[in-house]
Design a protein around this motif. Structure first.
Motif, PDB file in Angstrom:
ATOM      1  N   ALA A 191      -8.005   2.567  -2.166  1.00 41.81           N
ATOM      2  CA  ALA A 191      -8.223   3.540  -1.081  1.00 41.81           C
ATOM      3  C   ALA A 191      -7.122   3.532  -0.046  1.00 41.81           C
ATOM      4  N   ASP A 192      -6.385   2.437   0.061  1.00 39.68           N
ATOM      5  CA  ASP A 192      -5.370   2.355   1.116  1.00 39.68           C
ATOM      6  C   ASP A 192      -3.975   2.750   0.641  1.00 39.68           C
ATOM      7  N   VAL A 193      -3.836   3.250  -0.557  1.00 43.16           N
ATOM      8  CA  VAL A 193      -2.508   3.575  -1.092  1.00 43.16           C
ATOM      9  C   VAL A 193      -2.146   5.021  -0.778  1.00 43.16           C
ATOM     10  N   GLY A 194      -0.908   5.196  -0.296  1.00 45.10           N
ATOM     11  CA  GLY A 194      -0.399   6.537  -0.014  1.00 45.10           C
ATOM     12  C   GLY A 194       1.064   6.454   0.354  1.00 45.10           C
ATOM     13  N   LEU A 195       1.639   7.580   0.714  1.00 47.04           N
ATOM     14  CA  LEU A 195       3.022   7.546   1.161  1.00 47.04           C
ATOM     15  C   LEU A 195       3.090   6.791   2.488  1.00 47.04           C
ATOM     16  N   GLY A 196       4.037   5.884   2.608  1.00 50.72           N
ATOM     17  CA  GLY A 196       4.147   5.094   3.827  1.00 50.72           C
ATOM     18  C   GLY A 196       4.873   5.859   4.919  1.00 50.72           C
ATOM     19  N   PRO A 197       4.751   5.382   6.157  1.00 50.89           N
ATOM     20  CA  PRO A 197       5.407   6.063   7.277  1.00 50.89           C
ATOM     21  C   PRO A 197       6.915   5.842   7.302  1.00 50.89           C
ATOM     22  N   MET A 198       7.397   4.834   6.602  1.00 46.38           N
ATOM     23  CA  MET A 198       8.806   4.476   6.701  1.00 46.38           C
ATOM     24  C   MET A 198       9.538   4.735   5.389  1.00 46.38           C
TER      25      MET A 198
ATOM     26  N   THR B 129       0.811  -1.227   0.000  1.00 43.71           N
ATOM     27  CA  THR B 129       0.000   0.000   0.000  1.00 43.71           C
ATOM     28  C   THR B 129       0.842   1.274   0.000  1.00 43.71           C
ATOM     29  N   SER B 130       2.095   1.167   0.437  1.00 46.20           N
ATOM     30  CA  SER B 130       2.936   2.363   0.527  1.00 46.20           C
ATOM     31  C   SER B 130       3.589   2.645  -0.820  1.00 46.20           C
ATOM     32  N   LEU B 131       3.484   3.885  -1.247  1.00 44.04           N
ATOM     33  CA  LEU B 131       4.154   4.278  -2.478  1.00 44.04           C
ATOM     34  C   LEU B 131       5.670   4.190  -2.282  1.00 44.04           C
ATOM     35  N   ALA B 132       6.331   3.498  -3.175  1.00 47.70           N
ATOM     36  CA  ALA B 132       7.791   3.402  -3.084  1.00 47.70           C
ATOM     37  C   ALA B 132       8.407   4.729  -3.515  1.00 47.70           C
ATOM     38  N   VAL B 133       9.415   5.152  -2.781  1.00 44.24           N
ATOM     39  CA  VAL B 133      10.106   6.396  -3.129  1.00 44.24           C
ATOM     40  C   VAL B 133      11.476   6.050  -3.692  1.00 44.24           C
TER      41      VAL B 133
END
Lengths: 390, 444
Positions: free
Chosen positions: A176-183, A71-75
């Motif tokens: 709906a659960d995809v976004g920038l992750g906390p880590m 769910t976390s967008l990879a940076v």
């Protein structure tokens, strides 16, 4: 008659069985929905899409969504005008000559002095992510209608509400659960999750604040090059290790100025729509990648044997690791400058890094900059070490 | 329709009405006695059964129209800027003639379409006379052999429309085939060449001199196209119960979509498209009823990949009793996603996955007369409904109510007038795209 019929049948069977003519590749689009689906089907993060479109190895799923939480967008890490940047990848296209801006309607309560009043947080999208005509590049149109009154394009157009075309907007339709992750690996920001409407149904999205893109006639999105470094391995095969790529500023050799503020400080206002170009490096090229560093591991994973032997002792001294961190992953054509700490430092030393479009166009032969059939949405979330703000 | 435009339409209709009267003093050309009424479960309208007389015959017709569409003659909403524009509306709705040409398909500057449009008459929203079709049919029956050759060449004068400008006239070979009837004792015929569709029943009415009304239905785009290939027709008569069973099957380049959607003259995938219809007919003394089921399967011929398949299924019925004719047809169409799209009008980015369900019911009443040149008056009405969607795009539902009247004069002149009330029920933006159209057909 019977003989003629038999002959006709044989003729048809023979024709159908004859060697098939090569067909042009089918255009493909992968969205964040597709990436989640691939993960759900058991694909690992190393699984790549767009593998046959000119970018060696294609685009790994792990460069779009985190392979663990899905769910976390990879940076990812890259260079723009020599500065470090972080960007996400939300869409990958293969064999698309062009993509288009689609209208997106933002309900507003009023319009005064050329400004929207009371803009809704729930835009109305005009195309779904399943369409090959989908893109996250929207032509924002303010519409004077009470929020919640209209949830589809038909309702907007039938209502004859006042329309006010405005600027472009980058918003990837997403689960709906995809976004920038906390880590995130680096300070990242600017990606805002929300929910709009498409055909009367809720449509979750991730919106990016600053990614101006050019809209050409017929709603075509202007593409800007992103350069991926490619090495030729011992077998003569092209390999693209996971080292930072270089974000361009405009069409090849157009010398488009970089987006800077009034003080000349770089801003994140780079295009979010990129055409991938392979930069095929000569055998003399080396990556600043001391043993054990992330780029060193990326080169090892890719089987690329271009390890530099020119590092000075102060350069690889762990006490200086922080000072040389900004040079990690940068590419040079002559690694003699890796011999001293002062030379290695980007913008300060004398290493001629391939870390900007101008540097690549100047130091790499034109025929070694190869257009691929891959285009990507990559909005910036970090610029020069700082998170992009919404 | 505004009062002014309606006046223009009425004036045009009067001109058309007066035209045959003015010509009434002229000698009427002899009519081929074999020119048929549309008979379902035949191999198709053309050619008529071989009759006595010359082995070479030349027939044809001229279809002159006058039409006025609302708005700009398209189904596009002025403020709609989606890409592609033709995915979110029904561009076929404002039809003006029996070929299904729309009054206009011009999306306007800066707007993009993707090849899901009919041919255009180029008249926009202006009332205009049209020479819809000049048709020339040549048939040659080989003396002493069970073989017949047939060609249908059509001249289609068109204007590209204001803005684009220029002459868009085409000469179109709609049919060209040879037909072998190998057994005198059997209704079995093998045709090879460019042939009529075998799907459903509406293709039987393609030609303006045969069709009861003027414009084709909203599903005609999927079922009435000609294509190059081969077809086999067989009919088994069951005389004791006034019945017959028929089978009509074909293998062609493009299946049964009309030529503007899928080019029929070359196979883009290298694999044929199969289609067929199984029919039953009852020919009782007071009642004729014809029922059929149809199917089509194969790769879509608007792109190069064999794996991009298309499927269509349909059912049809025709009933004729006491001068009342009821026709009804239903069709389901599924198309898979393919590669770059190529149609008869150009190349487009993608052949998107597509689905459609639709049908129509037509009711007509024909009153035979013997009042001077007037031989028959037919009033008719049709209700069409179509639900369709491209992958990732808004599904649309539209319907159409058509009403019209037809006058058969002598045996060679037909005058028709009809009004199309097009409605956007869901998905597509509401637009003014109703049409008044008329048609004067001279057969020869």
């Amino acid at each position: 008659m019977r003989l003629a019929s038999g002959a006709a049948v044989l003729l048809v069977i023979g024709a159908l069985g004859a060697c098939d003519q090569p067909r042009p590749p089918r255009p493909r689009l992968w969205t964040l929905f597709d990436v989640q689906d691939l993960y759900a089907d058991g694909a690992p993060g190393t699984y790549a899409v767009a593998k046959d479109a000119g970018l060696p190895g294609g685009v790994a799923l792990s460069t779009m969504l985190d392979p663990v939480d899905h769910t976390s967008l990879a940076v990812q890490w890259g260079w723009a005008e020599g500065y470090a940047v972080g960007y996400t990848t939300t869409e990958v296209w293969a064999y698309f000559d062009e993509v288009w801006a689609q209208p997106m309607y933002v309900p507003v309560t009023g319009w005064s002095g050329g400004m929207a009043q009371g803009a809704s947080e729930q835009p109305i999208f005009s195309v779904g992510a399943d369409s090959l005509f989908y893109s996250p590049f929207w032509q924002m149109i303010y519409v004077e209608v009470p929020d919640g009154t209209a949830t589809s394009v038909r309702e907007i157009l039938d209502g004859k509400f006042p329309l006010h075309p405005a600027r472009g907007w980058t918003a990837a339709l997403a689960p709906a659960d995809v976004g920038l992750g906390p880590m995130s690996a680096m300070p990242s920001g600017g990606a805002v999750m929300g929910t709009g409407w498409f055909d009367g149904a809720p449509a979750p999205f991730v919106k990016f604040p600053v990614a101006p893109f050019g809209i050409l006639p017929d709603e075509v999105i202007e593409e800007v090059p992103i350069f991926h470094f490619v090495f030729v391995n011992d077998q003569g095969k092209w390999v693209a290790p996971a080292i930072p790529s270089v974000l361009g500023t405009g069409p090849l050799y157009a010398h488009t100025p970089a987006p800077v503020d009034t003080y000349g400080v770089p801003t994140p206002q780079y295009s979010a729509y990129w055409r991938v170009y392979d930069v095929v490096l000569p055998s003399s090229a080396r990556v600043f990648a001391p043993d054990g560093s992330a780029p060193d591991m990326a080169l090892t994973d890719a089987g690329v044997k271009v390890r530099s032997t020119a590092y000075g002792t102060d350069v690889v001294d762990p006490a200086n690791a922080a000072r040389v961190a900004d040079a990690l992953g940068r590419v040079v054509l002559n690694d003699a400058c890796f011999g001293s700490l002062d030379s290695v430092l980007p913008r300060l030393g004398n290493c001629l890094y391939l870390d900007s479009q101008r540097a690549i166009e100047t130091m790499i032969a034109q025929n070694a900059i190869v257009r691929t059939e891959v285009t990507v949405t990559c909005p910036l979330v970090n610029i020069n070490g700082a998170a992009v703000t919404p | 329709m505004t009062a002014r435009s309606l006046r223009s339409s009425v004036v045009g209709l009067l001109v058309l009405l007066l035209a045959p009267a003015a010509r009434a003093q002229a000698p009427v050309p002899a009519v081929d006695a074999t020119e048929p009424e549309p008979i379902n479960d035949s191999e198709g309208y053309t050619p008529p059964p071989e009759g006595a007389g010359s082995s070479l015959s030349i027939n044809g017709y001229i279809d002159v129209g006058f039409a006025k569409a609302q708005g700009d003659g398209t189904s596009f909403a002025p403020t709609d800027t989606r890409v592609p524009l033709d995915y979110g509306v029904d561009g076929f709705a404002p039809a003006v003639n029996s070929r299904g040409d729309a009054a206009s398909t011009d999306p306007g500057p800066g707007r993009t379409v993707n090849g899901f449009l009919p041919r255009s008459a180029g008249i926009g929203g202006r009332p205009s006379f049209l020479l819809n079709t000049l048709d020339v049919d040549i048939k040659y029956a080989v003396p002493g052999a069970p073989v017949m050759f047939f060609s249908r060449v059509q001249f289609l004068p068109r204007f590209f429309g204001l803005g684009d400008g220029g002459d868009g006239t085409r000469v179109y070979v709609e049919q060209a085939f040879g037909r072998l009837v190998p057994f005198d004792s059997q209704e079995l015929a093998l045709s090879v060449g460019k042939i009529d569709s075998v799907f459903g029943i509406e293709y039987l009415d393609n030609q303006a001199n045969i069709r009861t009304g003027i414009t084709p239905s909203l599903i005609a785009r999927y079922t009435t196209g000609q294509s190059v290939g081969a077809k086999l027709f067989y009919r088994l008569q069951i005389a004791p119960i006034w019945s017959a069973l028929s089978l009509n099957v074909a293998a062609t380049n493009s299946g049964t979509f009309i030529e503007v959607l899928q080019p029929p003259d070359a196979n883009l995938t290298g694999a044929p498209v199969a289609s067929g219809r199984l029919g039953y007919e009852l020919n009782a003394p007071v009642l004729q009823a014809k029922l059929g089921v149809s199917a089509m399967a194969g790769p879509r011929n608007d792109q190069p990949e064999r794996s991009a398949d298309q499927r269509a299924y349909g059912a049809d019925v025709r009933i004729a009793v006491a001068g009342i004719y009821v026709n009804a047809e239903y069709v389901r169409v599924n198309e898979g996603q393919g590669g770059q799209k190529t149609t008869s009008v150009g190349t487009f980015p993608f052949a998107s996955a597509f689905w459609a369900r639709g049908g129509y019911v037509q009711l007509a009443y024909a009153l035979a007369l013997d009042a001077g040149p007037l031989r028959k008056v037919t009033v008719y009405g049709r209700y069409d409904r179509r639900h369709a969607w491209f992958e990732g795009y808004t599904p649309i539902t539209v319907d159409r109510i058509t009403g019209g009247i037809r006058f058969d004069l002598w045996e060679a002149v037909i005058l028709k007038a009809e009004y199309l009330d097009n409605r956007e029920l869901a998905g597509a933006p509401t637009v003014a795209n109703n049409v008044f159209t008329s048609s004067l057909v001279y057969s020869w």
